[in-house]
Design a protein around this motif. Structure first.
Motif, mmCIF file in Angstrom:
data_model
loop_
_atom_site.group_PDB
_atom_site.id
_atom_site.type_symbol
_atom_site.label_atom_id
_atom_site.label_comp_id
_atom_site.label_asym_id
_atom_site.label_seq_id
_atom_site.Cartn_x
_atom_site.Cartn_y
_atom_site.Cartn_z
ATOM 1 N N GLN A 1 0.826 -1.190 0.000
ATOM 2 C CA GLN A 1 0.000 0.000 0.000
ATOM 3 C C GLN A 1 0.868 1.250 0.000
ATOM 4 N N LYS B 1 -2.859 -3.734 -14.215
ATOM 5 C CA LYS B 1 -1.795 -3.194 -13.371
ATOM 6 C C LYS B 1 -1.704 -3.927 -12.037
ATOM 7 N N GLN C 1 -3.618 -3.572 -9.545
ATOM 8 C CA GLN C 1 -3.655 -2.469 -8.606
ATOM 9 C C GLN C 1 -5.082 -2.000 -8.369
ATOM 10 N N SER D 1 -7.147 1.416 -6.443
ATOM 11 C CA SER D 1 -6.991 2.735 -5.830
ATOM 12 C C SER D 1 -8.259 3.088 -5.065
ATOM 13 N N ASN E 1 -3.199 3.781 -2.855
ATOM 14 C CA ASN E 1 -3.024 2.702 -3.817
ATOM 15 C C ASN E 1 -2.689 1.382 -3.134
ATOM 16 N N CYS E 2 -3.114 0.316 -3.781
ATOM 17 C CA CYS E 2 -2.835 -1.039 -3.300
ATOM 18 C C CYS E 2 -2.368 -1.845 -4.504
ATOM 19 N N THR E 3 -1.119 -2.302 -4.475
ATOM 20 C CA THR E 3 -0.528 -3.006 -5.610
ATOM 21 C C THR E 3 -0.198 -4.433 -5.210
ATOM 22 N N SER E 4 -0.601 -5.362 -6.071
ATOM 23 C CA SER E 4 -0.414 -6.779 -5.777
ATOM 24 C C SER E 4 0.765 -7.355 -6.560
#
Lengths: 114, 111
Positions: free
Chosen positions: B6, B69, B71, B73, B22-25
């Motif tokens: 995050q 992405k 991701q 948001s 943002n949260c990116t996996s």
């Protein structure tokens, strides 16, 4: 609506003591979960119960045991508490399993092991 | 195992300002959950996103899922002190395995 109820809210234990954290949900959910939350670590799954009568280990099960007493109740037991188990413990429930549905959380139990 | 990052880790905004978390996996997102946590309380479910491109709104909070992405948001419009807290994302792994949660974004809203 009570949702997910956890008891106690706070507890201080000495190393080696045992304790059971209680959790009950009134949403008729099949699945229940126990998590611990530590700074910088996020939520980590300890144990879960996909349905009444079943329990499975999560990511960090060592030092814990669980009992799914009935559909409503899922307890977490620390047999011999260690300082590393100082944490905030959350119980959660969902309608059926992990997928395609949110988990609903209790307010947590703040546990300190001295 | 799937990891969620995050950003930012913490955020201080003035009341009335907009913000995005943002949260990116590290792996494919099959679904994404957003929760809010206030100190001393449990996690409150905000929204669930299940399809790429999906966007949901609740009051002044909008969440989007960008599957390509990997991701999601969370956008808050015209922030208020009641928005303060810790926002966590949780990822559906796409299997019978467990959810993975991010470490959270701490939001403070100043007057």
């Amino acid at each position: 609506n009570a949702g997910v109820t956890q008891t106690p809210k706070f507890q201080v234990l000495k190393t080696g003591q045992s304790m059971t954290l209680q959790c009950a949900q009134d949403m008729n959910h099949n699945s229940m979960y126990w998590y611990r939350q530590d700074p910088g670590m996020g939520l980590r799954l300890i144990y879960y119960s996909a349905s009444e009568g079943t329990t499975d280990k999560g990511e960090v099960p060592n030092g814990y045991n669980v009992s799914r007493l009935n559909k409503r109740e899922f307890s977490l037991r620390l047999e011999s508490a260690a300082p590393s188990q100082t944490s905030v413990y959350f119980c959660a429930s969902s309608e059926n399993g992990f997928r395609n549905q949110p988990q609903h959380f209790g307010d947590g139990t703040r546990l300190s092991i001295l | 195992s799937q990891e969620l990052e995050q950003s930012p880790q913490s955020l201080i905004v003035q009341e009335g300002k907009n913000l995005t978390i943002n949260c990116t996996s590290s792996k494919t997102l099959y679904g994404l959950y957003w929760y809010k946590q206030k100190y001393g309380e449990g996690l409150i479910f905000l929204m669930m996103l299940q399809k790429g491109g999906e966007e949901k709104s609740h009051e002044k909070i909008t969440a989007k899922l960008d599957e390509k992405k990997q991701q999601s948001s969370l956008h808050i419009t015209a922030s208020q002190p009641s928005h303060a807290g810790i926002y966590l994302c949780g990822a559906d792994p796409g299997t019978a395995s467990k959810l993975t949660f991010g470490t959270g974004t701490r939001l403070q809203v100043t007057l």
